[in-house]
Motif scaffolding. Structure first.
Motif, mmCIF file in Angstrom:
data_model
loop_
_atom_site.group_PDB
_atom_site.id
_atom_site.type_symbol
_atom_site.label_atom_id
_atom_site.label_comp_id
_atom_site.label_asym_id
_atom_site.label_seq_id
_atom_site.Cartn_x
_atom_site.Cartn_y
_atom_site.Cartn_z
ATOM 1 N N TRP A 143 0.827 -1.210 0.000
ATOM 2 C CA TRP A 143 0.000 0.000 0.000
ATOM 3 C C TRP A 143 0.862 1.260 0.000
ATOM 4 C CZ3 TRP A 143 -3.117 -1.947 4.829
ATOM 5 C CH2 TRP A 143 -3.863 -3.067 4.458
ATOM 6 N N SER A 144 1.901 1.263 0.830
ATOM 7 C CA SER A 144 2.748 2.456 0.947
ATOM 8 C C SER A 144 3.513 2.724 -0.343
ATOM 9 C CB SER A 144 3.724 2.304 2.114
ATOM 10 O OG SER A 144 3.023 2.139 3.330
ATOM 11 N N THR A 145 3.898 1.653 -1.049
ATOM 12 C CA THR A 145 4.566 1.831 -2.342
ATOM 13 C C THR A 145 3.620 2.468 -3.358
ATOM 14 O OG1 THR A 145 5.964 -0.106 -1.923
ATOM 15 C CG2 THR A 145 5.780 0.649 -4.206
ATOM 16 N N ILE A 146 2.393 1.978 -3.399
ATOM 17 C CA ILE A 146 1.386 2.555 -4.295
ATOM 18 C C ILE A 146 1.157 4.023 -3.955
ATOM 19 C CG2 ILE A 146 -1.056 2.479 -4.959
ATOM 20 C CD1 ILE A 146 -0.952 -0.558 -4.501
ATOM 21 N N VAL A 147 1.055 4.320 -2.665
ATOM 22 C CA VAL A 147 0.814 5.702 -2.219
ATOM 23 C C VAL A 147 1.983 6.604 -2.602
ATOM 24 C CG1 VAL A 147 0.633 7.167 -0.168
ATOM 25 C CG2 VAL A 147 -0.770 5.108 -0.355
ATOM 26 N N PHE A 148 3.206 6.136 -2.398
ATOM 27 C CA PHE A 148 4.382 6.945 -2.725
ATOM 28 C C PHE A 148 4.418 7.278 -4.216
ATOM 29 C CE2 PHE A 148 8.790 7.049 -4.298
ATOM 30 C CZ PHE A 148 9.247 8.169 -3.628
ATOM 31 N N LEU A 149 4.208 6.276 -5.065
ATOM 32 C CA LEU A 149 4.210 6.515 -6.512
ATOM 33 C C LEU A 149 3.077 7.463 -6.905
ATOM 34 C CD1 LEU A 149 4.949 2.882 -7.791
ATOM 35 C CD2 LEU A 149 6.540 4.812 -7.647
ATOM 36 N N GLY A 150 1.930 7.309 -6.250
ATOM 37 C CA GLY A 150 0.803 8.185 -6.549
ATOM 38 C C GLY A 150 1.061 9.623 -6.158
ATOM 39 N N VAL A 205 4.034 11.126 -5.957
ATOM 40 C CA VAL A 205 4.992 11.684 -6.915
ATOM 41 C C VAL A 205 4.301 12.034 -8.226
ATOM 42 C CG1 VAL A 205 7.046 11.179 -8.291
ATOM 43 C CG2 VAL A 205 6.966 10.485 -5.885
ATOM 44 N N GLY A 206 3.484 11.115 -8.734
ATOM 45 C CA GLY A 206 2.794 11.349 -10.004
ATOM 46 C C GLY A 206 1.845 12.528 -9.955
ATOM 47 N N ASN A 207 1.045 12.624 -8.905
ATOM 48 C CA ASN A 207 0.077 13.723 -8.805
ATOM 49 C C ASN A 207 0.754 15.062 -8.552
ATOM 50 O OD1 ASN A 207 -2.839 12.727 -8.988
ATOM 51 N ND2 ASN A 207 -1.950 11.232 -7.586
ATOM 52 N N LEU A 208 1.869 15.063 -7.819
ATOM 53 C CA LEU A 208 2.629 16.309 -7.648
ATOM 54 C C LEU A 208 3.187 16.776 -8.990
ATOM 55 C CD1 LEU A 208 4.572 15.736 -4.298
ATOM 56 C CD2 LEU A 208 2.730 17.374 -4.727
ATOM 57 N N ALA A 227 -3.231 5.980 -9.741
ATOM 58 C CA ALA A 227 -3.033 5.581 -11.139
ATOM 59 C C ALA A 227 -3.389 6.663 -12.155
ATOM 60 C CB ALA A 227 -3.836 4.312 -11.444
ATOM 61 N N ASN A 228 -4.072 7.717 -11.729
ATOM 62 C CA ASN A 228 -4.507 8.729 -12.699
ATOM 63 C C ASN A 228 -3.353 9.374 -13.479
ATOM 64 O OD1 ASN A 228 -7.247 8.396 -12.243
ATOM 65 N ND2 ASN A 228 -7.296 9.891 -10.584
ATOM 66 N N TYR A 248 -2.856 9.747 -17.678
ATOM 67 C CA TYR A 248 -2.531 10.944 -18.457
ATOM 68 C C TYR A 248 -1.326 10.688 -19.362
ATOM 69 C CZ TYR A 248 -5.131 12.957 -14.506
ATOM 70 O OH TYR A 248 -6.059 13.215 -13.543
ATOM 71 N N TYR A 249 -0.324 10.031 -18.815
ATOM 72 C CA TYR A 249 0.906 9.781 -19.581
ATOM 73 C C TYR A 249 0.628 8.873 -20.777
ATOM 74 C CZ TYR A 249 5.694 8.393 -20.662
ATOM 75 O OH TYR A 249 6.876 8.152 -21.311
#
Length: 374
Positions: A46-53, A55-58, A325-326, A330-331
């Motif tokens: 979960w924390s890995t998914i959150v971290f990637l999310g 970074v991506g949303n920022l 994942a959003n 976009y990418y």
């Protein structure tokens, strides 16, 4: 009394001490226990998914705010969506995780109980209704009577809509909880003290307003747009474009209205490429949570089942995936975002090489200086 707020819906009785590789708490039913290894694996995932999310949303927020060409009405809706996703990842997730690990204790204190706890649902409302706003905007551009508008008004309307979305999310999800929040300082318990009827009403509102209604509105806009396009051969001809996004050549006698309409249709096609996977992602990843809320309404004692923990873990993962994942969508679907992401990577790579060159030059200069002195 029962709590339907997201951080309680996703919480499950887990222990706060460990023995024999199994988390345990005095008085815990045996079927609610979970192996420590499984718990560590879940939280790491979960924390890995959150971290990637995060970074991506920022990155999405930075791109839209820093580049003039990215400041379009549709991208402002995507900015609102990215901010809502950051709220889920940075605020909701830590609260949910604490509730998951310590279901019988509230560790954040009285003020967080009264003011933070009720606000977590606002991010889900802002997220889904930002997506819905894109669908409605696309519908207005193609089917609505006001298809030909200047860009400035479109942006102003986007800001107004985004403000209304966030305000409505706050009014529907957070305001009803503030008067009923209960905190016991000695037992460290925090929960909304709701009568059963109020709980059921609140649950139904969340299911309808945060999931069912947006999907119905989006489906309606798709159907109406498809009907509008298929009704007129002339309309299709004047609005058509190639799959690669190239604009078809208009005859010299084309009116300004046709050109404006074609431009609007091209923008709508661009919105559709992003909107469709966003809607599918939302519908799939948020369905388990809303289905579970319906299940709790029908079977209030469902939490006593032996597989309750397994279901809770999957709900948390799906909710985090929805918010993380959003940026990937976009990418993949938008050349504009792909080029912008690539430009950032290129600049960061150039800066890295510049720093390396500067460090090497300083080292060489220092070496020469020492040699001269000797």
């Amino acid at each position: 009394m029962r709590d339907v707020n997201i951080n309680e819906t996703l919480s499950t009785p887990l222990a706060n001490t460990t023995t024999d590789n199994v988390t345990q708490t005095p008085g815990f039913p045996e079927y609610l226990l979970q192996p420590l290894g499984a718990l560590v694996f879940q939280i790491t995932l979960w924390s890995t998914i959150v971290f990637l999310g995060v970074v991506g949303n920022l990155l999405v927020c930075f791109l839209i705010l820093s580049q003039a060409k990215m400041k379009t009405s549709m991208n402002y809706y995507l900015l609102s969506l990215a901010i809502a996703d950051l709220g889920v990842l940075l605020i909701t997730y830590p609260v949910v995780l604490l509730k998951y690990l310590f279901p019988f204790r509230w560790l954040l204190g009285k003020h967080a109980c009264y003011y933070l706890y009720p606000t977590v649902e606002i991010f889900f409302g802002a997220s889904v209704w930002s997506i819905t706003a894109i669908a409605v905007e696309r519908y207005r551009n193609i089917v609505g009577a006001k298809r030909y508008q200047i860009q400035h008004r479109s942006r102003v309307r986007a800001f107004v809509v985004i403000g209304v979305v966030w305000l409505a999310s706050f009014l529907f999800s957070s305001v009803p909880l503030y008067p009923v929040m209960y905190y016991h300082p000695t037992l460290e318990i925090c929960l909304p003290a709701m009568p059963n009827l109020l709980f059921q009403s609140y649950s139904i509102v969340l299911i309808v307003v945060w999931y069912a209604l947006p999907l119905v509105i989006i489906a309606f806009t798709y159907v109406k747009i498809k009907k509008r396009v298929s009704e007129s051969v002339t309309f299709r001809a004047s609005m058509s474009e190639n799959d690669d996004g190239a604009q078809a050549v208009l005859p010299e006698t084309s009116s300004s209205k046709e050109r404006s309409g074609k431009r609007m249709w091209r923008q709508s096609k661009k919105a559709t490429r992003i909107l469709t996977p966003l809607v599918i992602l939302f519908a799939v990843t948020m369905f388990p949570l809303n289905a579970f809320r319906v299940l709790l309404l029908i079977i209030p004692e469902f939490w006593r089942n032996s597989y309750y923990n397994l279901i809770m873990g999957q709900l948390i993962m799906f909710v985090m995936i929805n918010s993380a994942a959003n940026p990937l969508v976009y990418y993949i679907t938008s050349k504009e975002f792909k080029d912008a992401f690539g430009e950032i990577l290129k600049r960061s790579s150039q800066k890295k090489w510049s720093w390396k060159l500067l460090i090497n030059r300083r080292r060489q200069s220092s070496t020469v200086s020492r040699t001269t002195v000797v």
